[in-house]
Design an enzyme around this catalytic site. Sequence first.
Site, mmCIF file in Angstrom:
data_model
loop_
_atom_site.group_PDB
_atom_site.id
_atom_site.type_symbol
_atom_site.label_atom_id
_atom_site.label_comp_id
_atom_site.label_asym_id
_atom_site.label_seq_id
_atom_site.Cartn_x
_atom_site.Cartn_y
_atom_site.Cartn_z
ATOM 1 N N HIS A 64 -13.901 7.340 20.828
ATOM 2 C CA HIS A 64 -14.764 7.895 19.519
ATOM 3 C C HIS A 64 -16.198 7.750 19.632
ATOM 4 O O HIS A 64 -16.292 6.386 19.780
ATOM 5 C CB HIS A 64 -14.066 7.852 18.257
ATOM 6 C CG HIS A 64 -12.821 8.602 17.808
ATOM 7 N ND1 HIS A 64 -12.451 8.780 16.469
ATOM 8 C CD2 HIS A 64 -12.120 9.361 18.658
ATOM 9 C CE1 HIS A 64 -11.534 9.565 16.401
ATOM 10 N NE2 HIS A 64 -10.961 9.716 17.858
ATOM 11 N N TYR A 76 -14.465 8.804 6.677
ATOM 12 C CA TYR A 76 -14.363 7.695 5.474
ATOM 13 C C TYR A 76 -15.264 8.408 4.038
ATOM 14 O O TYR A 76 -16.104 8.786 4.121
ATOM 15 C CB TYR A 76 -15.195 6.515 5.690
ATOM 16 C CG TYR A 76 -14.671 5.646 6.752
ATOM 17 C CD1 TYR A 76 -14.488 5.793 7.991
ATOM 18 C CD2 TYR A 76 -14.088 4.616 6.244
ATOM 19 C CE1 TYR A 76 -14.240 5.114 8.760
ATOM 20 C CE2 TYR A 76 -13.351 3.690 7.056
ATOM 21 C CZ TYR A 76 -13.346 3.930 8.503
ATOM 22 O OH TYR A 76 -13.017 2.887 9.223
ATOM 23 N N PRO A 96 -8.935 -3.329 5.455
ATOM 24 C CA PRO A 96 -8.833 -2.607 6.535
ATOM 25 C C PRO A 96 -9.953 -1.440 6.475
ATOM 26 O O PRO A 96 -10.374 -0.836 7.668
ATOM 27 C CB PRO A 96 -7.610 -2.005 6.447
ATOM 28 C CG PRO A 96 -7.005 -1.904 5.292
ATOM 29 C CD PRO A 96 -7.725 -3.250 4.622
ATOM 30 N N LYS A 131 -11.191 -3.979 11.176
ATOM 31 C CA LYS A 131 -11.789 -5.275 11.764
ATOM 32 C C LYS A 131 -10.253 -6.329 12.096
ATOM 33 O O LYS A 131 -10.505 -7.285 13.028
ATOM 34 C CB LYS A 131 -12.597 -6.119 11.164
ATOM 35 C CG LYS A 131 -13.999 -5.633 11.120
ATOM 36 C CD LYS A 131 -14.903 -5.898 12.499
ATOM 37 C CE LYS A 131 -15.624 -4.542 12.400
ATOM 38 N NZ LYS A 131 -15.842 -4.136 13.931
ATOM 39 N N TYR A 168 -19.505 -1.901 13.108
ATOM 40 C CA TYR A 168 -18.197 -1.194 13.123
ATOM 41 C C TYR A 168 -17.762 -1.358 14.754
ATOM 42 O O TYR A 168 -16.619 -1.502 14.766
ATOM 43 C CB TYR A 168 -18.476 0.196 12.696
ATOM 44 C CG TYR A 168 -16.809 1.215 12.567
ATOM 45 C CD1 TYR A 168 -16.316 1.114 13.435
ATOM 46 C CD2 TYR A 168 -16.523 1.170 11.146
ATOM 47 C CE1 TYR A 168 -15.089 2.078 13.576
ATOM 48 C CE2 TYR A 168 -15.075 1.819 11.122
ATOM 49 C CZ TYR A 168 -14.750 2.299 12.152
ATOM 50 O OH TYR A 168 -13.501 3.017 12.014
HETATM 51 P P1 FAS Z 1 0.418 -10.513 12.749
HETATM 52 O O1 FAS Z 1 0.895 -10.641 10.987
HETATM 53 O O2 FAS Z 1 0.288 -9.200 13.377
HETATM 54 O O3 FAS Z 1 1.412 -11.217 13.518
HETATM 55 C C1 FAS Z 1 1.888 -12.704 12.961
HETATM 56 C C2 FAS Z 1 3.778 -12.796 13.597
HETATM 57 O O4 FAS Z 1 3.999 -14.236 13.249
HETATM 58 C C3 FAS Z 1 4.322 -11.922 13.082
HETATM 59 O O5 FAS Z 1 5.298 -10.978 13.876
HETATM 60 C C4 FAS Z 1 5.522 -12.713 12.129
HETATM 61 O O6 FAS Z 1 6.744 -12.280 12.097
HETATM 62 C C5 FAS Z 1 5.325 -14.036 12.766
HETATM 63 N N1 FAS Z 1 5.661 -15.070 11.801
HETATM 64 C C6 FAS Z 1 5.284 -15.424 10.674
HETATM 65 N N2 FAS Z 1 5.746 -16.481 10.168
HETATM 66 C C7 FAS Z 1 6.515 -16.886 11.115
HETATM 67 C C8 FAS Z 1 7.414 -18.215 11.136
HETATM 68 N N3 FAS Z 1 7.435 -19.025 10.058
HETATM 69 N N4 FAS Z 1 7.874 -18.511 12.385
HETATM 70 C C9 FAS Z 1 7.774 -17.556 13.504
HETATM 71 N N5 FAS Z 1 6.786 -16.480 13.675
HETATM 72 C C10 FAS Z 1 6.580 -16.101 12.268
HETATM 73 N N6 FAS Z 1 -5.961 -4.201 10.678
HETATM 74 C C11 FAS Z 1 -6.712 -3.170 11.104
HETATM 75 O O7 FAS Z 1 -7.843 -3.374 11.714
HETATM 76 N N7 FAS Z 1 -6.433 -1.804 10.471
HETATM 77 C C12 FAS Z 1 -5.664 -1.303 9.760
HETATM 78 O O8 FAS Z 1 -5.261 -0.357 9.138
HETATM 79 C C13 FAS Z 1 -4.776 -2.583 9.314
HETATM 80 N N8 FAS Z 1 -3.641 -2.320 8.529
HETATM 81 C C14 FAS Z 1 -2.630 -3.166 8.259
HETATM 82 C C15 FAS Z 1 -1.549 -2.942 7.498
HETATM 83 C C16 FAS Z 1 -0.754 -4.009 7.092
HETATM 84 C C17 FAS Z 1 0.811 -3.814 6.226
HETATM 85 C C18 FAS Z 1 -0.835 -5.523 7.431
HETATM 86 C C19 FAS Z 1 -0.024 -6.597 7.107
HETATM 87 C C20 FAS Z 1 -2.089 -5.554 8.211
HETATM 88 C C21 FAS Z 1 -2.843 -4.499 8.782
HETATM 89 N N9 FAS Z 1 -4.096 -4.844 9.287
HETATM 90 C C22 FAS Z 1 -5.049 -3.722 9.945
HETATM 91 C C23 FAS Z 1 -4.186 -6.242 9.822
HETATM 92 C C24 FAS Z 1 -3.506 -6.462 11.047
HETATM 93 O O9 FAS Z 1 -3.639 -5.677 12.180
HETATM 94 C C25 FAS Z 1 -3.734 -7.608 11.404
HETATM 95 O O10 FAS Z 1 -5.144 -8.152 11.683
HETATM 96 C C26 FAS Z 1 -2.963 -8.210 12.971
HETATM 97 O O11 FAS Z 1 -1.683 -7.795 12.845
HETATM 98 C C27 FAS Z 1 -3.411 -9.459 13.103
HETATM 99 O O12 FAS Z 1 -2.405 -10.047 14.314
HETATM 100 P P2 FAS Z 1 -1.780 -11.526 14.240
HETATM 101 O O13 FAS Z 1 -2.801 -12.428 13.881
HETATM 102 O O14 FAS Z 1 -1.110 -11.415 15.394
HETATM 103 O O15 FAS Z 1 -0.890 -11.242 12.873
HETATM 104 C C1 PHB Z 2 -6.117 3.384 10.966
HETATM 105 O O1 PHB Z 2 -6.190 4.415 11.725
HETATM 106 O O2 PHB Z 2 -5.167 2.947 10.674
HETATM 107 C C2 PHB Z 2 -7.239 2.751 10.387
HETATM 108 C C3 PHB Z 2 -8.665 3.195 10.992
HETATM 109 C C4 PHB Z 2 -9.610 2.720 10.483
HETATM 110 C C5 PHB Z 2 -9.740 1.805 9.512
HETATM 111 C C6 PHB Z 2 -8.593 1.232 8.933
HETATM 112 C C7 PHB Z 2 -7.253 1.892 9.375
HETATM 113 O O3 PHB Z 2 -10.862 1.318 8.950
#
Ligand code: FAS
Ligand code: PHB
Length: 390
Positions: A72, A201, A294, A298, A383
């Site tokens: 994009h 947005y 989100p 980032k 961004y």
């Molecule tokens: P993660 O949370 O992905 O991974 C951590 C891992 O550690 C998990 O698999 C967990 O099960 C494991 N863990 C936890 N406790 C443990 C323990 N005691 N023992 C062993 N393992 C354990 N970011 C965006 O940029 N855009 C979005 O739209 C967006 N939507 C999101 C929606 C949700 C519901 C959440 C929670 C986050 C969202 N994020 C989004 C942010 C997300 O993408 C995170 O930044 C990304 O998953 C970060 O990756 P990790 O640091 O690997 O953490």
């Molecule tokens: C998504 O596609 O999930 C998305 C894209 C942009 C954002 C947050 C989420 O800022």
Amino acid sequence: MRTQVAIIGAGPSGLLLSHLLAADGVESVVVETRTEEYVAGRIRAGILEQSTVDLLREVGLGDRLDREGDPHRGIYLQWPEERHHLDFVDLTGRSVFVYGQTEVQKDLVAARTAAGQEVHYGVSDTALHDLDTDRPSVTFTDEHGVQQRLEADVVVGCDGSFGPSREAVPAALRRTWEKTYPYSWLGILADVAPSTDELIYAWHPDGFAMHSMRSATVSRLYLQVPNDTKIDDWSDDRIWDALATRLGHGQDGWQLTPGPVTDKSVLPMRSFVQQPMRHGRLFLAGDAAHIVPPTGAKGLNLAVADVALLAPALTALLKGDAALADSYSDAALRRVWRCTHFSWWMTTMLHASGDPFDEQLQLAQLRWVTSSEAGATGLAENYAGLPIGF
Ligand code: FAS
Ligand code: PHB
């Protein structure tokens, strides 16, 4: 059990770190509390910034991204009666890719499995020990109920916002900042072609809305909702009606095409930072150390930037050179705070607060960012992403 680097968490930061370390000849073992299927199936981020795409390509993880990812040039910013495109490529020479976190996770799992990476899924009772010595360890109950001790030279907490690592830094030595926003996102996946070529947005007096996507046939959309929202109070029709209103259905002939909703959930919005991101032989990366709302896309990109800094630091440390490891926390936090500010800025600019004064400030900011090249470049630079070493 013994390894060089014990990694807690098999999400994107944990698996990417194991991949980067292996490329430097450093062995690691990953422990994960969930199943492989559960981790791969979590619907989360959708946007990869330029630095993330560049890194994944460099380390052999970019093939499917280049085949199936959707580059994009920019985004649309919108408010009632107005929609403006910001072209990041024209403004900064950098673009972004639509490629879901679930796809990144699949590519990481495939690469680590092919490399024979040791990952223990389904563990419980994970605990960290002797972090301020040169013989730290992680204990856990494995999926068969057997108590295990994993001895290592270094432990890395990639265990997200609910893992044990961040609190393994002694309370007296850690400092945290937290902000909970007065609204949440209701997110849906829908089996319908996106009604837009690039993300929209939208600021609206009823609340923020965003039109994103996952492919040419799957749309991803979000609505600002109150924090105590019950997902069952939002029927598919009610969701599509609110999206149509807030995204400007019918404005200048634009139509929002609804379709079957295949997933819906409510996501709280908060900012969190913990420093330092290192204590003795423990290092933190990704959501274990920081959370961003989100709105700035980032979260995942910050996790990638952390491990891109951490992998060479650990490789050097294990060879006796501690300089990069000693500077990791400060270097990572510079980017963390830049992205924390940008995510807060995008969130407070675009979400209705109900305060009439706020409303005027938000609209003034949107008008400036979409009419001033300086303003637009500032948003684009943040961004589309800063260089990894920022
Ligand atoms: P993660 O949370 O992905 O991974 C951590 C891992 O550690 C998990 O698999 C967990 O099960 C494991 N863990 C936890 N406790 C443990 C323990 N005691 N023992 C062993 N393992 C354990 N970011 C965006 O940029 N855009 C979005 O739209 C967006 N939507 C999101 C929606 C949700 C519901 C959440 C929670 C986050 C969202 N994020 C989004 C942010 C997300 O993408 C995170 O930044 C990304 O998953 C970060 O990756 P990790 O640091 O690997 O953490
Ligand atoms: C998504 O596609 O999930 C998305 C894209 C942009 C954002 C947050 C989420 O800022």
